[in-house]
Scaffold this active site. Structure first.
Site, PDB file in Angstrom:
ATOM      1  N   HIS A  19      -0.826  10.516  -2.523  1.00  0.00           N
ATOM      2  CA  HIS A  19      -2.287  10.333  -2.437  1.00  0.00           C
ATOM      3  C   HIS A  19      -2.955  11.444  -1.716  1.00  0.00           C
ATOM      4  O   HIS A  19      -4.028  11.882  -2.707  1.00  0.00           O
ATOM      5  CB  HIS A  19      -2.111   9.291  -0.792  1.00  0.00           C
ATOM      6  CG  HIS A  19      -3.435   9.082  -0.423  1.00  0.00           C
ATOM      7  ND1 HIS A  19      -4.390  10.584   0.942  1.00  0.00           N
ATOM      8  CD2 HIS A  19      -3.898   8.185  -0.596  1.00  0.00           C
ATOM      9  CE1 HIS A  19      -5.429  10.003   0.502  1.00  0.00           C
ATOM     10  NE2 HIS A  19      -5.187   8.431   0.162  1.00  0.00           N
ATOM     11  N   ASP A  46       0.115  -2.130   4.658  1.00  0.00           N
ATOM     12  CA  ASP A  46       1.214  -1.304   4.765  1.00  0.00           C
ATOM     13  C   ASP A  46       2.579  -2.128   5.481  1.00  0.00           C
ATOM     14  O   ASP A  46       3.791  -1.723   5.105  1.00  0.00           O
ATOM     15  CB  ASP A  46       0.764  -0.453   6.160  1.00  0.00           C
ATOM     16  CG  ASP A  46       0.090   0.108   5.441  1.00  0.00           C
ATOM     17  OD1 ASP A  46      -0.397   0.642   4.470  1.00  0.00           O
ATOM     18  OD2 ASP A  46      -0.605   0.557   6.509  1.00  0.00           O
ATOM     19  N   GLU A  89      -4.048   3.469  -8.095  1.00  0.00           N
ATOM     20  CA  GLU A  89      -5.743   4.526  -7.786  1.00  0.00           C
ATOM     21  C   GLU A  89      -5.555   5.959  -8.189  1.00  0.00           C
ATOM     22  O   GLU A  89      -4.975   7.173  -8.437  1.00  0.00           O
ATOM     23  CB  GLU A  89      -5.240   4.219  -6.340  1.00  0.00           C
ATOM     24  CG  GLU A  89      -7.035   5.463  -5.952  1.00  0.00           C
ATOM     25  CD  GLU A  89      -7.393   5.278  -4.394  1.00  0.00           C
ATOM     26  OE1 GLU A  89      -8.205   6.055  -4.261  1.00  0.00           O
ATOM     27  OE2 GLU A  89      -6.741   4.749  -4.040  1.00  0.00           O
ATOM     28  N   GLU A  94       0.713  -0.892  -4.928  1.00  0.00           N
ATOM     29  CA  GLU A  94      -0.397   0.004  -4.594  1.00  0.00           C
ATOM     30  C   GLU A  94      -0.294   1.485  -4.795  1.00  0.00           C
ATOM     31  O   GLU A  94       0.645   1.831  -3.745  1.00  0.00           O
ATOM     32  CB  GLU A  94      -1.489  -0.433  -3.775  1.00  0.00           C
ATOM     33  CG  GLU A  94      -2.780   0.493  -4.055  1.00  0.00           C
ATOM     34  CD  GLU A  94      -2.645   2.140  -3.003  1.00  0.00           C
ATOM     35  OE1 GLU A  94      -4.098   2.628  -3.741  1.00  0.00           O
ATOM     36  OE2 GLU A  94      -2.057   2.353  -2.945  1.00  0.00           O
ATOM     37  N   HIS A 154       0.982  -1.285   0.297  1.00  0.00           N
ATOM     38  CA  HIS A 154      -0.233   0.897   0.103  1.00  0.00           C
ATOM     39  C   HIS A 154       0.730   1.139   0.186  1.00  0.00           C
ATOM     40  O   HIS A 154       1.908   1.312   0.843  1.00  0.00           O
ATOM     41  CB  HIS A 154      -1.200   0.142   1.151  1.00  0.00           C
ATOM     42  CG  HIS A 154      -1.805   1.467   0.951  1.00  0.00           C
ATOM     43  ND1 HIS A 154      -1.778   2.268   2.005  1.00  0.00           N
ATOM     44  CD2 HIS A 154      -2.992   1.710   0.155  1.00  0.00           C
ATOM     45  CE1 HIS A 154      -2.686   2.880   2.210  1.00  0.00           C
ATOM     46  NE2 HIS A 154      -3.789   2.877   1.356  1.00  0.00           N
ATOM     47  N   ARG A 155       0.741   1.482  -1.480  1.00  0.00           N
ATOM     48  CA  ARG A 155       1.658   3.378  -1.696  1.00  0.00           C
ATOM     49  C   ARG A 155       3.329   2.982  -0.696  1.00  0.00           C
ATOM     50  O   ARG A 155       4.385   3.164  -0.803  1.00  0.00           O
ATOM     51  CB  ARG A 155       1.678   4.256   0.253  1.00  0.00           C
ATOM     52  CG  ARG A 155      -0.396   4.481  -0.032  1.00  0.00           C
ATOM     53  CD  ARG A 155      -0.312   6.332   0.588  1.00  0.00           C
ATOM     54  NE  ARG A 155      -1.930   6.084   1.274  1.00  0.00           N
ATOM     55  CZ  ARG A 155      -2.709   6.736   1.336  1.00  0.00           C
ATOM     56  NH1 ARG A 155      -1.514   7.467   2.602  1.00  0.00           N
ATOM     57  NH2 ARG A 155      -3.415   6.114   2.117  1.00  0.00           N
ATOM     58  N   LYS A 188      -6.733   9.741  -8.489  1.00  0.00           N
ATOM     59  CA  LYS A 188      -7.100  10.435  -7.227  1.00  0.00           C
ATOM     60  C   LYS A 188      -8.031  11.799  -7.604  1.00  0.00           C
ATOM     61  O   LYS A 188      -7.251  12.448  -8.228  1.00  0.00           O
ATOM     62  CB  LYS A 188      -6.179  10.894  -6.199  1.00  0.00           C
ATOM     63  CG  LYS A 188      -5.287   9.678  -5.926  1.00  0.00           C
ATOM     64  CD  LYS A 188      -6.446   9.040  -4.648  1.00  0.00           C
ATOM     65  CE  LYS A 188      -6.720   9.995  -3.069  1.00  0.00           C
ATOM     66  NZ  LYS A 188      -6.861   9.706  -2.522  1.00  0.00           N
ATOM     67  N   ASP A 241      -0.885   5.849  -6.272  1.00  0.00           N
ATOM     68  CA  ASP A 241      -2.179   7.012  -6.374  1.00  0.00           C
ATOM     69  C   ASP A 241      -1.667   8.047  -7.346  1.00  0.00           C
ATOM     70  O   ASP A 241      -0.452   8.747  -7.608  1.00  0.00           O
ATOM     71  CB  ASP A 241      -2.574   7.613  -5.194  1.00  0.00           C
ATOM     72  CG  ASP A 241      -3.063   6.683  -3.491  1.00  0.00           C
ATOM     73  OD1 ASP A 241      -3.774   6.990  -3.390  1.00  0.00           O
ATOM     74  OD2 ASP A 241      -2.071   7.048  -2.945  1.00  0.00           O
TER      75      ASP A 241
END
Length: 246
Positions: free
Chosen positions: A51, A231, A111, A36, A9-10, A113, A38
């Site tokens: 993000h 994470d 993702e 993953e 995640h990120r 945004k 953004d």
């Protein structure tokens, strides 16, 4: 049986400043099989990985991403907020991640945004860049803006899309099918094992977010989800390897 995708995640955001090249590289070292991140767009049209719509939290600059040109943005310190040892980190371009991932087997979840800031045309721009790296088969585009997901499918039907949502969708696999989405990117509490099974029977997979506790990771693997966004890719990697041995 395909192994659960381990989406960092990120990047490895528990250990490095989120959405930086350090976070992405460390995620790979920790066993992530997916990243993953953004996507937003600068004032002069560059696709960057960050993000928040505002630069405040991760760089200390109070402006919005959309109002800053890339040459200004790339000079900002995107790491010190996390630790002084990351003071040299910068907000990366989408192409930086694509270059890193191109010669690997990583699955990349982008993702968009584009809810608070509409970023008109970002769908086509992201898809064009992904296709220029010949990585369309390893990309999932997700968004809370589901109109955007429909547009992505119209532009490139072969690229997978994931429906981001927080709670309480009734038969979300039916909704996913209605917009030709491939995956449900549900908040971790919006999942039951029977839903995972019924979705799979309808050709739709689950990739829940953001799952960090070992007991929750183990539970969702038991449910049969196809991927987990975390994470802590090292924790998930450890659990997956342990389940392989048992």
């Amino acid at each position: 049986m395909q192994q659960t995708i381990n989406f960092a995640h990120r990047g490895a955001s528990a250990y490095c400043p989120e959405n930086t090249m350090s976070a992405f590289c460390h995620a790979i070292e920790l066993g992530a099989t997916g990243i993953e991140t953004d996507v937003q767009r600068t004032k002069d049209g560059r696709l960057v990985l960050i993000h928040d719509e505002s630069l405040e939290r991760t760089t200390g600059d109070s402006r919005l991403v959309k109002d800053v040109e890339y040459q200004e943005l790339v000079r900002l310190d995107a790491g010190s907020w996390f630790s002084s040892s990351f003071a040299e980190e910068r907000v990366p371009l989408l192409e930086d991640l694509l270059k890193l991932a191109k010669d690997t087997e990583l699955i990349i979840n982008l993702e968009l945004k584009n809810g608070v800031v509409p970023y008109e045309g970002i769908e086509a721009e992201v898809i064009a860049l992904v296709q220029s790296y010949e990585m369309g088969d390893r990309i999932i585009i997700s968004s809370f803006n589901h109109y955007s997901l429909v547009l992505c499918k119209q532009i490139a039907p072969q690229i997978k899309t994931g429906v981001l949502y927080m709670e309480g969708l009734y038969q979300p696999w039916e909704y996913a099918k209605s917009i030709q989405a491939d995956a449900l990117h549900a908040y971790k509490f919006a999942i039951l094992p029977q839903w995972v099974q019924e979705a799979a029977e309808n050709g739709i997979v689950y990739h829940p977010f953001t799952v960090n506790e070992e007991i929750e990771l183990e539970q969702l693997i038991g449910f049969g989800v196809s991927g987990i966004i975390t994470d802590y890719p090292d924790r998930l990697n450890h659990i997956l390897k342990r389940s392989e041995r048992s």
